[in-house]
Design a protein around this motif. Structure first.
Motif, PDB file in Angstrom:
ATOM      1  N   MET A  21      -2.506 -10.655 -10.208  1.00 12.91           N
ATOM      2  CA  MET A  21      -2.742 -11.781  -9.450  1.00 12.91           C
ATOM      3  C   MET A  21      -4.139 -11.420  -8.689  1.00 12.91           C
ATOM      4  O   MET A  21      -4.149 -10.348  -8.480  1.00 12.91           O
ATOM      5  N   ASN A  61      -4.446 -10.367   9.212  1.00 13.61           N
ATOM      6  CA  ASN A  61      -4.054  -8.930   9.163  1.00 13.61           C
ATOM      7  C   ASN A  61      -3.028  -8.632   8.132  1.00 13.61           C
ATOM      8  O   ASN A  61      -2.714  -7.674   7.805  1.00 13.61           O
ATOM      9  N   GLU A  62      -2.862  -9.771   7.461  1.00 12.60           N
ATOM     10  CA  GLU A  62      -1.531  -9.587   6.584  1.00 12.60           C
ATOM     11  C   GLU A  62      -2.218  -8.635   5.424  1.00 12.60           C
ATOM     12  O   GLU A  62      -3.015  -8.796   4.982  1.00 12.60           O
ATOM     13  N   SER A  63      -1.257  -7.887   4.912  1.00 16.74           N
ATOM     14  CA  SER A  63      -1.842  -7.108   3.711  1.00 16.74           C
ATOM     15  C   SER A  63      -1.155  -7.596   2.790  1.00 16.74           C
ATOM     16  O   SER A  63      -0.052  -7.489   2.524  1.00 16.74           O
ATOM     17  N   SER A  65      -1.301  -6.116  -1.015  1.00 19.85           N
ATOM     18  CA  SER A  65      -1.914  -5.072  -1.475  1.00 19.85           C
ATOM     19  C   SER A  65      -1.683  -5.090  -3.223  1.00 19.85           C
ATOM     20  O   SER A  65      -2.069  -4.445  -4.102  1.00 19.85           O
ATOM     21  N   HIS A  66      -0.665  -6.367  -3.444  1.00 18.11           N
ATOM     22  CA  HIS A  66      -0.328  -6.587  -4.639  1.00 18.11           C
ATOM     23  C   HIS A  66      -1.536  -7.447  -5.408  1.00 18.11           C
ATOM     24  O   HIS A  66      -1.475  -7.730  -6.658  1.00 18.11           O
ATOM     25  N   HIS A 117     -12.219   3.912   1.886  1.00 19.94           N
ATOM     26  CA  HIS A 117     -10.943   4.058   1.118  1.00 19.94           C
ATOM     27  C   HIS A 117     -11.165   3.735  -0.383  1.00 19.94           C
ATOM     28  O   HIS A 117     -10.190   3.856  -1.137  1.00 19.94           O
TER      29      HIS A 117
ATOM     30  N   LEU B  51       6.790  -3.011   0.772  1.00 20.37           N
ATOM     31  CA  LEU B  51       6.125  -3.570   1.494  1.00 20.37           C
ATOM     32  C   LEU B  51       6.663  -5.214   1.552  1.00 20.37           C
ATOM     33  O   LEU B  51       6.960  -5.781   0.548  1.00 20.37           O
ATOM     34  N   THR B  53       6.540  -9.034   3.484  1.00 17.98           N
ATOM     35  CA  THR B  53       5.364 -10.122   3.550  1.00 17.98           C
ATOM     36  C   THR B  53       4.806  -9.802   4.975  1.00 17.98           C
ATOM     37  O   THR B  53       3.819 -10.098   5.518  1.00 17.98           O
ATOM     38  N   GLY B  57       1.160  -3.463   7.536  1.00 19.55           N
ATOM     39  CA  GLY B  57       0.288  -3.026   6.444  1.00 19.55           C
ATOM     40  C   GLY B  57      -0.213  -1.551   6.613  1.00 19.55           C
ATOM     41  O   GLY B  57       0.365  -1.182   7.555  1.00 19.55           O
ATOM     42  N   PRO B  58      -1.068  -1.233   5.889  1.00 22.21           N
ATOM     43  CA  PRO B  58      -1.592   0.270   5.885  1.00 22.21           C
ATOM     44  C   PRO B  58      -2.347   0.654   7.210  1.00 22.21           C
ATOM     45  O   PRO B  58      -2.994   1.605   7.068  1.00 22.21           O
ATOM     46  N   PHE B  65      -4.167   5.779   1.695  1.00 22.47           N
ATOM     47  CA  PHE B  65      -4.211   4.311   1.215  1.00 22.47           C
ATOM     48  C   PHE B  65      -2.750   4.136   0.572  1.00 22.47           C
ATOM     49  O   PHE B  65      -2.801   4.136  -0.600  1.00 22.47           O
ATOM     50  N   ILE B  67      -0.114   2.288  -1.418  1.00 13.28           N
ATOM     51  CA  ILE B  67      -0.374   1.103  -2.158  1.00 13.28           C
ATOM     52  C   ILE B  67       1.192   0.521  -2.111  1.00 13.28           C
ATOM     53  O   ILE B  67       2.267   1.453  -2.536  1.00 13.28           O
ATOM     54  N   GLY B  68       1.474  -0.477  -1.605  1.00 10.43           N
ATOM     55  CA  GLY B  68       2.822  -0.944  -1.349  1.00 10.43           C
ATOM     56  C   GLY B  68       3.241  -1.969  -2.575  1.00 10.43           C
ATOM     57  O   GLY B  68       2.508  -2.368  -3.419  1.00 10.43           O
ATOM     58  N   PRO B  70       4.824  -5.281  -4.346  1.00  8.45           N
ATOM     59  CA  PRO B  70       4.814  -6.523  -3.912  1.00  8.45           C
ATOM     60  C   PRO B  70       6.133  -7.148  -3.364  1.00  8.45           C
ATOM     61  O   PRO B  70       7.151  -6.553  -3.632  1.00  8.45           O
ATOM     62  N   PRO B  71       5.669  -8.263  -2.749  1.00  2.85           N
ATOM     63  CA  PRO B  71       7.070  -8.783  -2.105  1.00  2.85           C
ATOM     64  C   PRO B  71       8.340  -9.419  -3.316  1.00  2.85           C
ATOM     65  O   PRO B  71       7.845  -9.649  -4.119  1.00  2.85           O
ATOM     66  N   VAL B  74       7.631 -12.088  -6.053  1.00  2.00           N
ATOM     67  CA  VAL B  74       6.803 -11.802  -7.092  1.00  2.00           C
ATOM     68  C   VAL B  74       8.003 -11.430  -8.495  1.00  2.00           C
ATOM     69  O   VAL B  74       7.615 -11.784  -9.800  1.00  2.00           O
TER      70      VAL B  74
END
Lengths: 569, 315
Positions: A21, A61-63, A65-66, A117, B51, B53, B57-58, B65, B67-68, B70-71, B74
């Motif tokens: 995605m 600020n929403e993360s 990361s997917h 990072h 993680l 939604t 966050g990190p 860092f 890595i979370g 996905p919600p 998904v």
């Protein structure tokens, strides 16, 4: 290969190697570049599920990361600063950076420095830095377009920025086509000369490695010309579909905003898309004149009514099944028909209200035929006519002034006064300013066909033969320029080469860049020329796409600045 | 179409910057180990954290860092994608089964028809399940980047589902048509065969009897065919329903809704609109009649209390 295909290829390449995605991040300029060639549904097929502007990324600020972030932005210092912040506080899993033009080494240093990072996976230059509306027509959508009319001393930094943006755009076009051209420019225009020289410096000295493409038998030609050599074309009213929509309503990035007209019922579509790539009816009618369009639309409506009637006649289950099968097609056809019918209806209303058939006849006479006395009478009559709008009056006087600048100054003065008295909002001296910019002394080409003996003869022959359609008899000066290039007779005196460039024989590809903007009438001319298979492919580009309103706005802005400048002196 | 890859230059700089930063923190000792372990963890992807939604966050951890995952939604979309792939495979099988069932055989091909029915039912079930799941992707709450993302995922899956349903319908309608042709043809063939076969017999009664038997058999076969056709029609109607629901979600290509810049503008304008509505709501609430009544009552109470105290003090 057309320009639309080039930009689409860039976007395809950008997205194909990245799996999963994605979120596509654009800046205000690349949004236009991408939206005009790529649709939202195609992005969804490539798994790009979110499109954002580079400003709004920092705001939240929403993360997520997917998601993998794909940036397509211009390499400006503002964008680099925003990227710095976003790389230092990454919201997405991976970052793939694509810049639409050349990156400076310092910019790469800055970005690398802030990537603590290590989220950046690739940094590439994909040269999609222009808006490709049609396959052979591009624009740069520049905001301060009026700067080309001012001498360099007025605003040196502004003009430098202007010139840089143009050079970047032209370079991107040639990188997308993978060619390095021979460059010629219009001698009488300082801005054109400057742009031509800076482009040559970029392509042959600064980045000569990047531009070192495989040589073909004849180098392509880049011709940089100035809008002021042909001020008539943007002032004329248009009667072919695409040009007419832009002139009467306004076409921006192939979108029409009907809110400007303000007379639509509430539930009607307010914005419609007119793209030759996606709309088959538009593609076959965009260069047709108004009368023919009316007939074709009527035919389309009749076809649609046939389909609609058969759809209402549902008796068996089979009919029902067939209806549901064909429903998407039917809906699409309905949307298309209603779009074109709305556009043509609105334009007809405007033509009626502004008495454009009358005005345009005089305009075409002024542009194409002789007879100073008759012209003066006609213009005076229209100035006295109450239903003619202010902008139309201004245009008529300007056209008259451009043509009969030197003949009968008394009558010219009378027209100026009449115009000033009739139009309260008229900025004093605008017509004189236009003559100073684009008067007969400043122009290179034979705009009215009355300098060169050959042209005079041609005009007389045309007058005797009679024209097919009074309203479309005007040929832009560009047509003559293209003919000269096709015959290999473009005069060195008027259009010199940059530096020690030289062209053997005829070029096979020609890019004509018009500083100050192009018009849709000229892009139509280019498309028709390309379809004659003369062996030469022409591409037209400009700093903006003009209609009469935009051209007059640029003139007024330039006049205002030059006035305030002269006060300061 | 020229491009230029600047990744190597970039990486060189990035490594140079990193090594320039590392010796600086050498004097502090601790952070170096953290940074090294952080990069180690990153390369092994071992620091996972679920993680949601709404997680900030990190931003809390600045060394590794994380890595979370996905919600949750998904998972829904992945399952739908998997279903779509399964449907595609089954459609291939169905095409084969259709052609087999339509082949003219001497025995009755009820077995083949069962296979066709079964496959069609399975595919329709899968499509219906996927469509229900699709509605799970709809969001409640205000517009945000996350909800936009979900909406777009939903759209893309809806387009795929719709095209699959249409393909299925088309296949079914051709199958239906061919079945009907065969039905008429078969009855005709039966009668013809009887005419030709029995003409040689001199016994008319037997002939007639034979013909009636054949006719009855022919009728029986056509009644069965009718039933099958009705079943196929039933599934066609089911599909029509699914398509109607889906068409609400799918983008019409070539229209203004299909333009990227239109969608970006709309998001920002709808967020603004929402904010304005919120402000208005707040204002109306504050100026509401209820609030005014409450304030008046409060003031009256206070006055009464004061009077009460005064009464007790004075008397």
């Amino acid at each position: 290969m057309g320009l639309v295909t080039s930009v689409r290829d860039y976007i395809n390449r950008m997205l194909q190697d990245i799996s999963g995605m994605k979120v596509l991040i654009l800046d205000p300029e690349t949004v236009s570049n991408v939206s005009i060639v790529y649709s939202q549904s195609e992005l969804l097929q490539k798994e790009v599920f979110l499109v954002e502007m580079i400003d709004s990324i920092s705001a939240s600020n929403e993360s997520m990361s997917h998601l993998k972030a794909v940036y397509l932005v211009r390499p400006t210092s503002e964008n680099v600063q925003k990227l710095r912040y976003q790389l230092a506080n990454p919201r997405f899993g991976e970052y793939h950076l694509f810049f639409s033009n050349l990156l400076k080494d310092t910019q790469i240093h800055i970005l690398a420095d802030s990537d603590e990072h290590e989220v950046v996976q690739q940094v590439q230059e994909f040269y999609a830095d222009f808006v490709a509306g049609d396959p052979y027509h591009f624009t740069l959508n520049m905001a301060s377009n009026h700067l080309y009319m001012l001498p360099a001393v007025v605003d040196p930094s502004g003009l430098q920025r202007y010139s840089d943006r143009v050079v970047d755009g032209i370079a991107a076009v040639f990188l997308a086509l993978k060619r390095r051209p021979v460059i010629r420019y219009q001698r009488t225009s300082d801005t054109a000369k400057r742009i031509a020289q800076e482009t040559a410096k970029l392509m042959y000295q600064q980045e000569s490695g990047l531009f070192d493409f495989r040589r073909t038998e004849s180098s392509p030609l880049l011709l940089v010309i100035d809008r002021r050599d042909d001020p008539v074309t943007p002032l004329l009213n248009q009667w072919t579909y695409q040009a007419m929509v832009h002139e009467l309503i306004g076409l921006q990035d192939n979108k029409v905003d009907l809110r400007a007209i303000g007379s639509l019922p509430k539930d009607q579509q307010v914005e419609v898309v007119l793209s030759s790539e996606q709309d088959a009816f538009f593609k076959s009618n965009m260069y047709e004149n108004f009368g023919d369009i009316g007939m074709n639309i009527k035919r389309m409506v009749d076809d649609f009514q046939q389909v609609a009637k058969s759809n209402q006649n549902i008796q068996t289950v089979e009919d029902m099944a067939r209806f549901v099968d064909n429903y998407p097609e039917y809906k699409k056809m309905q949307g298309n028909v209603s779009k074109h019918v709305t556009l043509v209806t609105e334009m007809s209303k405007l033509v009626e209200a502004r008495k454009l058939m009358l005005v345009s006849q005089t305009e075409q006479d002024l542009a194409c035929n002789g007879g100073q006395g008759a012209a003066y009478e006609a213009v005076t009559d229209l100035l006295n006519n109450e239903s003619v709008s202010d902008i139309d009056r201004l245009r008529l006087v300007m056209l008259y002034a451009l043509r009969y600048e030197k003949e009968n100054p008394v009558q010219l003065m009378q027209l100026f006064n009449k115009l000033a008295s009739r139009s309260p909002k008229y900025k004093q001296g605008l017509v004189q300013f236009l003559l100073k910019q684009a008067g007969v002394e400043k122009r290179t080409g034979d705009l009215f066909g009355n300098r060169d003996l050959l042209n005079i003869a041609r005009n007389m022959a045309r007058g005797l033969k009679g024209v097919e359609n009074v309203y479309t008899q005007h040929q832009p000066l560009l047509f003559q320029t293209m003919e000269s290039i096709t015959r290999g007779r473009l005069r060195d005196v008027d259009y010199p080469f940059v530096g020690d460039h030289f062209q053997q024989g005829r070029p096979q590809e020609v890019v004509i860049f018009m500083v100050g903007g192009t018009t849709y009438e000229e892009s139509r001319c280019v498309a028709l020329q390309n379809s004659t298979n003369s062996g030469i492919r022409f591409i037209l580009g400009g700093t903006a796409v003009l209609n009469s309103k935009r051209f007059l706005m640029d003139l007024e802005e330039a006049q205002r600045i030059s006035r305030s400048g002269s006060h300061m002196v | 179409m020229a491009t230029r890859n600047r990744t190597t230059v970039y990486r060189k700089h990035r490594d140079a910057c990193k090594s320039a930063r590392a010796p600086l923190s050498d004097s502090f000792g601790g952070p170096v180990i953290e940074m090294v372990s952080g990069s180690f963890a990153r390369s092994n992807h071992s620091s996972y954290a679920p993680l949601s939604t709404n997680d900030p966050g990190p931003s809390s951890s600045d060394d590794a860092f994380t890595i979370g995952l996905p919600p949750a939604w998904v998972d829904d979309s992945e399952e739908i994608t998997f279903n779509i792939q399964k449907v595609r495979d089954k459609m291939g099988e169905l095409a084969k089964a259709h052609s087999k069932a339509l082949m003219p055989t001497f025995g009755d091909n009820r077995g083949d028809q069962r296979v066709v029915e079964m496959l069609t039912h399975e595919i329709t079930d899968l499509l219906r399940k996927s469509e229900k799941r699709l509605h799970n992707l709809s969001t409640r709450g205000g517009p945000s980047q996350e909800s936009n993302l979900r909406k777009n995922v939903q759209r893309s899956l809806a387009t795929d589902l719709q095209s699959l349903s249409m393909e299925l319908r088309r296949k079914q309608s051709t199958y239906l048509k061919r079945l009907q042709q065969q039905k008429e043809g078969q009855d005709g063939v039966d009668l013809e065969f009887n005419m030709n076969g029995k003409m040689s017999r001199l016994d008319e009664d037997e002939e007639l009897g034979g013909m009636t038997v054949k006719l009855k058999e022919g009728q029986h076969v056509s009644a069965e065919r009718e039933r099958e056709i009705q079943q196929v029609l039933g599934s066609v109607n089911d599909l029509a329903q699914i398509m109607k629901d889906l068409s609400a979600l799918v983008i019409d290509q070539g229209t203004i809704v299909d333009r990227i810049d239109y969608n970006i503008q709309n998001v920002s304008s709808s967020v603004e609109e929402g904010y304005k509505q919120l402000q208005k709501a707040e204002r109306t609430q504050r100026e509401g009649a209820m609030v005014k009544c409450a304030t008046i009552l409060l003031i009256l109470c206070l006055i009464m209390i004061v009077l009460l105290i005064l009464k007790n003090v004075l008397f």
